[in-house]
Design a protein around this motif. Structure first.
Motif, short mmCIF file in Angstrom:
data_model
loop_
_atom_site.label_atom_id
_atom_site.label_comp_id
_atom_site.label_asym_id
_atom_site.label_seq_id
_atom_site.Cartn_x
_atom_site.Cartn_y
_atom_site.Cartn_z
N ARG A 65 -2.48 -23.60 3.43
CA ARG A 65 -3.63 -23.30 2.92
C ARG A 65 -4.64 -24.31 3.09
O ARG A 65 -4.62 -24.26 3.85
N VAL A 66 -5.92 -23.14 2.17
CA VAL A 66 -6.89 -23.78 2.75
C VAL A 66 -7.53 -24.34 1.26
O VAL A 66 -7.28 -24.22 0.30
N HIS A 67 -8.15 -25.78 1.83
CA HIS A 67 -8.46 -27.26 0.26
C HIS A 67 -9.86 -27.09 0.91
O HIS A 67 -9.79 -28.05 2.23
N ARG A 68 -11.04 -26.67 0.81
CA ARG A 68 -12.07 -26.99 0.82
C ARG A 68 -12.51 -27.17 1.96
O ARG A 68 -12.78 -26.11 2.58
N ASN A 69 -12.78 -28.36 2.85
CA ASN A 69 -13.11 -28.42 3.95
C ASN A 69 -11.40 -28.31 5.53
O ASN A 69 -12.19 -29.02 5.93
N LYS A 70 -10.49 -27.91 4.61
CA LYS A 70 -9.58 -28.41 5.82
C LYS A 70 -8.64 -27.29 5.93
O LYS A 70 -8.57 -26.11 3.83
N LEU A 71 -8.23 -26.12 6.73
CA LEU A 71 -6.77 -26.03 6.90
C LEU A 71 -5.62 -26.23 6.83
O LEU A 71 -5.56 -26.61 8.35
N ILE A 72 -4.89 -26.02 6.09
CA ILE A 72 -3.53 -27.22 6.14
C ILE A 72 -2.05 -26.35 6.50
O ILE A 72 -2.16 -25.28 5.88
#
Length: 269
Positions: A65-72
């Motif tokens: 998943r992508v959250h704000r400035n992170k790809l997790i």
């Protein structure tokens, strides 16, 4: 139901209107684990000049998943190399690029969209890019379709949806699709659920129709819901800005290049 008021969800109609698709083959591909995928993603991010941290998640370990400035990336996620290319298109060339443009614009009005519309156009753009880039796999396509079917059956119980899907996909996949639709419910024998997963298929058709009718790919990368973006431009509430596009799109786009500035006239044509 109030968050995702999707109406007339129809899996058969979706299949009727879909174009002929050439699937990316994974038969001869090496399988990549989460750490290997993270390194591939970091290298790609570095080449694009985007701002995005790649993180391994050992708690919620089965999804990306992508959250704000992170790809997790979930620690247990594994994908064949062909699917890794698809994920670059879906997660980075769609979601990360879009979020970077939104962050750069710093316009608070770009963050007040209805959640369902935001999901519809965001996931729709990602699936549209997968299909147009030729990176979509048959497995991914089937997943989007059966997620739509699960939402179509959302008033049925967990067991009814699971047993229906199990006729067509492996039980593990049927369970995953069903639990995504029924997540958050105290009693999954009841009708209702979380209909977000219809966004992938419904969103693709929305994006495809929008672009075929002279919509702006740049506006989709700047503003998740194009009708609202158009309204903001008409009322001078959204300033012209530079839109960063993936190289693959910027070299093939019939619209302007990403080095040019958006003007309301271009976006509203």
């Amino acid at each position: 139901h109030h968050i995702f008021p999707f109406q007339n969800v129809d899996g058969k109609n979706f299949l009727r209107i879909m174009p002929t698709i050439s699937f990316c083959s994974t038969d001869t591909c090496k399988i990549r684990d989460a750490e290997e995928m993270a390194e591939i993603f970091r290298e790609y991010i570095k080449e694009t000049g985007l701002t995005c941290e790649i993180v391994i998640d050992y708690h919620n370990d089965h999804i990306i998943r992508v959250h704000r400035n992170k790809l997790i990336i979930g620690a247990k996620v594994k994908r064949y190399c062909g699917n890794v290319k698809r994920l670059i298109v879906h997660e980075i060339e769609s979601h990360v690029f879009q979020r970077n443009n939104l962050a750069k614009t710093e316009n608070p009005l770009l963050r007040i969209f209805p959640h369902a519309d935001s999901m519809l156009w965001g996931e729709g753009l990602a699936v549209y890019n997968e299909i147009n880039s030729g990176t979509i796999t048959q497995t991914a396509y089937e997943t989007y379709y059966y997620r739509l079917k699960a939402v179509e059956m959302i008033q049925k119980s967990f067991r009814e949806i699971f047993e229906y899907l199990s006729r067509y996909v492996k039980p593990e996949k049927a369970y995953m699709i069903t639990y995504r639709v029924k997540r958050g419910m105290g009693d999954t024998s009841l009708g209702g659920g979380y209909a977000k997963d219809a966004s992938y298929a419904l969103g693709y058709t929305a994006v495809d129709s929008y672009l075929k009718n002279n919509g702006s790919i740049e506006l989709l990368y700047l503003c998740r819901v194009p009708d609202i973006g158009k309204l903001l431009l008409e009322n001078e509430l959204l300033e012209p800005t530079t839109v960063k596009l993936p190289k693959r799109i910027s070299t093939q786009s019939k619209y302007m290049s990403p080095s040019q500035h958006i003007s309301p006239r271009i976006l509203l044509r």
